[in-house]
Structures are given as structure tokens and as C-alpha cells.
Design a protein around this motif. Structure first.
Motif: not given
Lengths: 128, 596
Positions: B255-256, B258-264, B266-267, B270, B288, B295
């Protein structure tokens, strides 16, 4: 009602720190203090005085819960809302985190676009 | 049988002794001799002959006394004794046999008879060796089974225990179990031993020992015994917790990043970093969507591991299915709206009390709703309905999508089952959803399925046992305006069901809403308004095969259209009604038996 302005993020993964910074300061417009460990957070919290603390759970050195307890012991968290940030999703573990009397838990992976709103919701609810 | 017998000849006369030994040796056996009874008894202390040839008439200690003493000394094996004598008549042989001799030979000894007798005893002795070897082998196997075994009689008195059991009892501070009672040794009664299960014992050193008990009953002759198997679960528990920890770590480690991938992503999406060319945006959507899929895969695999290891905890509580359905619909509304699909809940007054883990049920329900929405055409409606059924309560999710092909139905609830691998690309999803849902439902005592005939689209359902107020006996509800008929029904069915009678459908609906679906509903539609409408209303409460219609004149075509039972009122009503109720109850027991 006090306004949410200052957020302290404690997270050991630098990429996630980067995303938290983008999400909360660039998108959310908050004043953000990034810490890479529980120890560093302990030393910075006195001067930064966050309105809200966003705390990763599993970190080398002090874990999130340990950091929280240390801050509370030293009375560093007056009027500060606390949210855990965790990749754990097992309900029993989440329950045990909530027992530490925090305002909420943000589950990883999170949506950086929605995160500011999500955090604000916890903030508003805390006030009620 | 090549084995030669070792024969001990006991005779005071040197001549006849030598003569006999020679005959024995010629026959291929091995002989040795003693010249007196005393010498023979002494010899038997350190030598083990297979058979004794004993002269009856000897000075000092005669053959009769030697027989008696041999039988006293040698108790651990059978030593055949053949007596010999030159005396006339048979009475001395009869005396010898009654004292414990096995056989006799007259003197002078006929070689062929001697040969035949020795061969006979050779066969018997070799059979005996074979069987005692088998018994010993069984005993050794019992002793060396690595799980602890304790056998005891119907009063709990221990008759055997193996080495593992002795070791385990030793750790519990008990020794020498034979002859002691199960209760003294393990603190459990015979009845408790019968109820297999997991328990924790405290060892002499204060540690706890998790064990699993399983007991089997056996009968030998007329004696009833049991063997209790005690399995030490410490190692299993240790592995379980290691596995759990491993899964938690894996999930965290996956997950760690993946958090960066999903976050990046998403940004980027946006637009805060500037507008992207539309082709790049398309690629961004691909990345995405797939990170979302990754996930949910991690979530599902984690759930699955816990479910299969029986480690997922269920927080069972009393709740109402109608509330859970409404809650789930409102949480999934946004997802449906994004696809322009309408989610609707059939208007019902049923509350449907159940005992489940509400979060797990919501998980199952969210899965069904998202499947339905995924396959529903834009602008269509997904309908959710609540009703009673023989099993308890049923919740249905009906969509207007393409439905499930017959070929796929069989594999629908299997792991990684998706009708078409392109589904995965179009809709996302892991192929684990229905499999996990099925396991979750089963753990909560419920079940999940696909309605076999659905005119258009797919109709999935979940069924959960109702929480009943009166649960000790099957329940029949009777509806009729005729109070005499009510009394009859109650009396006729008193041996079969708890029978409650009502005058109107409204009362019955109210009762079902409070107490859950009954086993049988009997009704006389006279005076209840239009039969069609009345029956439709009844069928929203119970299954057609639980329903018995009692009528003066039955429109066969009407009853046939609705699959319920009907009985004509004037013909052998009592017996017909009892028969019909019995059939319904038998069928529902059968169904519930299949589920368990």
C-alpha cells in the motif's frame, strides 16, 4: 469556531510526504510542517503548534501511537486534533487505533484531491 | 513352514528318551531331553522349547505334577504339552488333559502320528506368533502416533494411553493415567469429551496449551469405549499468527508505494500542475484506473487470506435488514449516479430482524450493488427488494443488464471468476468479490445466489435466517374470517406446528414484520377481496411453496399459475391439511439440512 490552519504531517516515506505537501499546502492551502519521523515531530511540535496532527502509524523508530503518547505525556497537544494515517485495513487494528482517543483515521492509499476536504470534515466534527 | 520345532523330551528312562529324541531329529525338528520332572522345570527357567513331550510315569515328581507346575510358571506364552505313556487304557490320559496337558501319545510312539502331531502344533504356534506379532504391531502404532491418544470406558476410566498422551499429561502435572478417571486427569467428563472442540489447558509450569479434542466411540464385544485424540495446537497457532503478521506487513508494504502512485496520479489529474494534452490525460486515466484495481486486489486478497484462515472476526449483532439495505443504497448512490443508473428500494414495511456483522453484510451488499451498476445500461434502474422466504429474509438486487450466461452461472461464485476477461478491463474489479461475498454470507449463517429465472438482467439475492421470537417449534399462520375454521386449524395442527390464527392479511403482515417469516401460511381467501391481489400480497411475504390455500371451490388454473398448494374445503380437509403441512415442513428441513 477556531479555523484549521496549521497541519503537522509525520510520515517516513518521502514520496508520500511530497504528495501530502502538494495535497495539503498547494491544494488545501494549509500551512504544513513535514516531519520524517516521530522523533523529529516531537522536537518540532513545540515551535510549530499544529491545529491538527496527521500521524503515520508504522514508522521506524517511534511508531505513530508511541509518538502520540509521548506528545501527550509532555503535554504538547493542547487543542490539537489528531488523525492517524495508515495502510492497515484490518478492522481489529483500526479499532485499537481508535481506542487511543483520536479524531479519525485516514486510510492509505488516499485521494490527494479529496484529502483537504476529508480532513476539514474531521476538524468540523471535532468541534461539535 | 520351514521352521523346526524345539522339542523338550522329559523321560526318566534313558533308552526310551534317546529313542524318542532320535525320531524327533529324523523328522527335522530339534530335540533336547531331561531325565526328571525337576530337571525339566529348572530347564524351563532359561530355555524356551516350543513343545514338551512328557512321560507320565516318573519317580519323584510325576508327569501330572509337572503339568501343573509348568502351567503355574509359564504364563506369558502357550507351551503345548504332549503326554506319553505305555499304560493300557485311556483314563490316565484323561486325567492329564484335565490337569492342563494339550495332547497325548501312546508308547511305543508311532512315528507318523508323532510327525502329524508335531506338524499340527507347528501350524498352531506359527499362527499364534503371527497374531501376537500383529497385536504388538497395533500396540506400537498406537504408542507411536504423534498425537496424544487416551482410551477410556463409558465411566471415563482410562484403559490405554500412548506415549504422546503420557508426555502431555506429564506437562499437565499428571502421571500414570491407566486406571484413573478422565475427570481427574483432564478435568472433563465423558460427555464433554464427546463434544469435540478447542480448549485451553493450563500446564504445570503456568503456560497455556491450546488443544483440539476429538473423540470417537467404539464397541468391542459388549463393552463401549472411547478414544480421545488431543491435538496440540501451539504450533498451528504460532504459524497462524506468523501468517497474519506476514499478511499485514505485505499489505502495508504494497500500500505504501501505491499511496504515492495514486497520489501522484491524482495530483496530475487535478490540473494543479497545469493542463495536460488530451492524449496524456487518456494515459493518466489508464494508470489511475489500474492503480484503483490494484488497491481493491490488495484489499480482497487480504480479506480472502483471513477468511480462509478463519481469522476474520465477525462482530455479530442484532440489526434490521431493511435499515442495512437503505444505508447501503445511500452510500452507493454516488457511484450509481456517475453511471446514470437509478438505485431504488422497494417500498416495504418489513423490518427483517437478523443477527449478522452489519459491516460485513454491507460489504457483501456493496459488492452486489456495484456489480449491478457496472452491468446496468445507462439510464436504467437497479431495484432492491426485501421479502420473507423459507430460509428467513431475502434481499434481491435486480438489474437490467445483459444477465449472466448459463455457461458462466456454474463458476459465478468461484475465485477469480469473471465472465469475460475483457470485463476486467472495462469494469475493473478483481474477480474475487462474489467469492468473498459467498464466504462472508456462509460465515454469518446466510447464503447468496443468483435467481435461476430472471426475465431480463441478473437478479442476485442474499438470504439470512430471521431472528425469531418463538423459535422452539415450526410456526403456521392461518388467515380466515371464520372463527370456527380458526379453531379447527389450531386443533388439527397442534401436533405439527405452533398455529396462530388471524382474520386479515394486515394482521399477518404485522406479525411477520415483528417475528420473521413463518414456516407455513394457510389461508381461506373468502372475504379477503380480489383473490389475485390477495395472493400477490401474500407472496410478497412468503414463498409460494409455503402457502396453502383452503377454498370452497378452487380455480385450478389460478392455483397452478401461482405455485402454491390448494385444498378443497369440503373433502377430507383435516387429513389433507395435515398432509400438506407435513410435506412443507419436510421440504424445508431438507433445504436447511443442505445448507448446513
Amino acid at each position: 469556531m477556531k479555523q484549521l490552519r496549521r497541519i503537522m504531517c509525520v510520515e517516513d516515506d518521502s514520496d508520500i510526504r511530497n504528495i501530502l505537501d502538494w495535497s495539503l499546502s498547494k491544494l488545501g492551502g494549509y500551512e504544513v510542517c513535514l516531519c520524517n519521523s516521530g522523533e523529529s515531530a516531537l522536537s518540532k511540535v513545540k515551535s510549530f503548534l499544529p491545529d491538527l496532527l496527521l500521524l503515520d502509524v508504522m514508522m521506524p523508530g517511534l511508531t505513530g501511537p508511541q509518538t502520540l503518547l509521548a506528545m501527550r505525556e509532555q503535554n504538547l497537544l493542547v487543542d490539537t486534533a489528531v488523525l492517524f494515517l495508515t495502510a492497515k485495513s484490518m478492522r481489529d487494528e483500526l479499532d485499537s487505533l481508535l481506542k487511543l482517543n483520536v479524531n479519525g483515521i485516514i486510510i492509505k492509499p488516499f485521494d490527494p484531491v479529496k484529502l483537504p476536504v476529508q480532513i476539514h470534515t474531521y476538524w468540523v466534527n471535532d468541534d461539535e | 513352514m520351514a521352521m523346526a520345532l524345539h522339542v523338550l523330551v522329559v523321560d526318566d528312562s534313558a533308552q526310551s528318551s534317546q529313542d524318542l529324541c532320535q525320531k524327533i531329529d529324523v523328522l527335522g525338528h530339534i530335540s533336547s531331553n531331561c531325565s526328571s520332572g525337576r530337571e525339566a522345570l529348572k530347564r524351563l527357567q532359561h530355555s524356551k522349547p516350543d513343545i514338551v513331550l512328557l512321560d507320565l510315569l516318573m519317580p519323584d515328581l510325576d508327569g501330572y505334577r509337572v503339568i501343573r507346575q509348568i502351567r503355574e510358571i509359564i504364563t506369558d506364552r502357550w507351551l503345548p504339552i504332549i503326554v506319553t505313556s505305555g499304560l493300557k487304557g485311556e483314563s490316565h490320559f484323561i486325567d492329564a488333559l484335565s490337569l492342563g496337558a494339550d495332547d497325548y501319545l501312546s508308547r511305543p510312539v508311532n512315528v507318523e502320528l508323532l510327525n502329524a502331531k508335531l506338524n499340527h502344533y507347528k501350524r498352531v504356534l506359527s499362527l499364534q506368533t503371527h497374531f501376537s506379532g500383529l497385536a504388538n504391531r497395533e500396540r506400537l502404532i498406537y504408542q507411536h502416533i504423534p498425537e496424544a491418544l487416551i482410551s477410556f470406558d463409558d465411566r471415563g476410566v482410562v484403559s490405554e494411553s500412548n506415549r504422546a498422551a503420557v508426555d502431555m499429561l506429564h506437562a499437565l502435572g499428571k502421571s500414570d493415567p491407566i486406571g484413573k478417571s478422565l475427570n481427574d486427569l483432564l478435568g472433563i467428563s465423558v460427555d464433554q469429551a464427546d463434544q469435540a472442540g478447542e480448549v485451553e489447558w493450563t500446564l504445570a509450569d503456568g503456560r497455556t496449551l491450546p488443544v483440539e479434542l476429538s473423540c470417537s466411540r467404539w464397541i468391542n464385544g459388549a463393552v463401549e469405549s472411547r478414544t480421545l485424540l488431543i491435538r496440540d495446537l501451539s504450533e498451528k497457532r504460532r504459524l497462524e499468527s506468523m501468517k497474519e503478521e506476514f499478511m499485514a506487513t505485505v499489505s502495508h508494504e504494497l500500500r505504501t508505494p501505491l499511496t504515492s502512485i495514486v497520489g501522484a496520479l491524482g495530483i496530475l489529474e487535478s490540473g494543479v500542475m497545469g493542463e495536460l494534452p488530451s492524449a496524456a490525460n487518456e494515459m493518466l486515466q489508464v494508470a489511475r484506473r489500474n492503480s484503483e484495481r490494484l488497491r481493491s486486489l490488495i484489499d480482497d486478497v487480504l480479506d480472502l487470506t483471513k477468511l480462509q484462515g478463519n481469522q476474520l472476526s465477525f462482530h455479530m449483532q442484532y440489526c434490521e435488514l431493511s435499515d442495512l439495505a437503505r444505508e447501503s443504497i445511500s452510500t452507493n448512490l454516488a457511484m450509481a449516479q456517475a453511471k446514470h443508473v437509478k438505485l431504488s428500494f422497494q417500498d416495504t414495511t418489513l423490518r427483517a430482524k437478523i443477527n449478522v456483522d452489519p459491516n460485513r453484510l454491507l460489504q457483501v451488499f456493496a459488492n452486489l450493488l456495484s456489480n449491478a451498476v457496472k452491468h446496468a445500461p445507462s439510464g436504467s434502474e437497479v431495484q432492491v427488494g426485501l421479502s420473507g422466504c423459507a430460509f428467513g429474509w431475502r434481499l434481491e438486487v435486480q438489474d437490467q443488464g445483459p444477465g449472466v450466461s448459463l455457461a458462466f452461472r456454474k463458476r459465478l461464485f468461484e475465485k477469480f471468476a469473471q465472465e469475460d476477461s475483457s470485463d476486467r478491463r472495462i469494469y475493473g474489479g478483481t474477480g474475487l468479490g462474489l467469492y468473498i461475498s459467498k464466504m462472508l454470507m456462509e460465515r454469518m449463517g446466510g447464503r447468496i445466489g443468483l435467481m435461476s429465472k430472471s426475465e431480463s438482467g441478473a437478479c442476485f439475492y442474499i438470504e439470512i435466517p430471521a431472528v425469531r421470537v418463538v423459535a422452539s417449534r415450526p410456526i403456521s399462520l392461518g388467515i380466515t374470517h371464520d372463527s370456527q375454521e380458526q379453531a379447527h386449524w389450531r386443533a388439527w395442527l397442534q401436533d405439527q406446528t405452533e398455529t396462530l390464527t388471524f382474520t386479515s392479511l394486515v394482521q399477518v403482515t404485522e406479525w411477520i414484520r415483528e417475528n420473521g417469516p413463518p414456516d407455513v401460511v394457510i389461508c381461506n381467501p373468502a372475504g379477503q377481496g380480489a383473490a389475485d391481489k390477495f395472493c400477490d400480497a401474500l407472496l410478497s411475504l412468503v414463498n409460494a411453496d409455503q402457502l396453502i390455500l383452503v377454498s370452497d371451490s378452487v380455480d385450478a388454473q389460478f392455483a397452478g399459475n401461482h405455485a402454491f398448494h390448494w385444498i378443497r374445503r369440503e373433502i377430507q380437509l383435516r387429513r389433507n391439511l395435515q398432509d400438506q403441512v407435513r410435506k412443507i415442513l419436510e421440504r424445508s428441513t431438507l433445504k436447511q439440512g443442505n445448507i448446513k
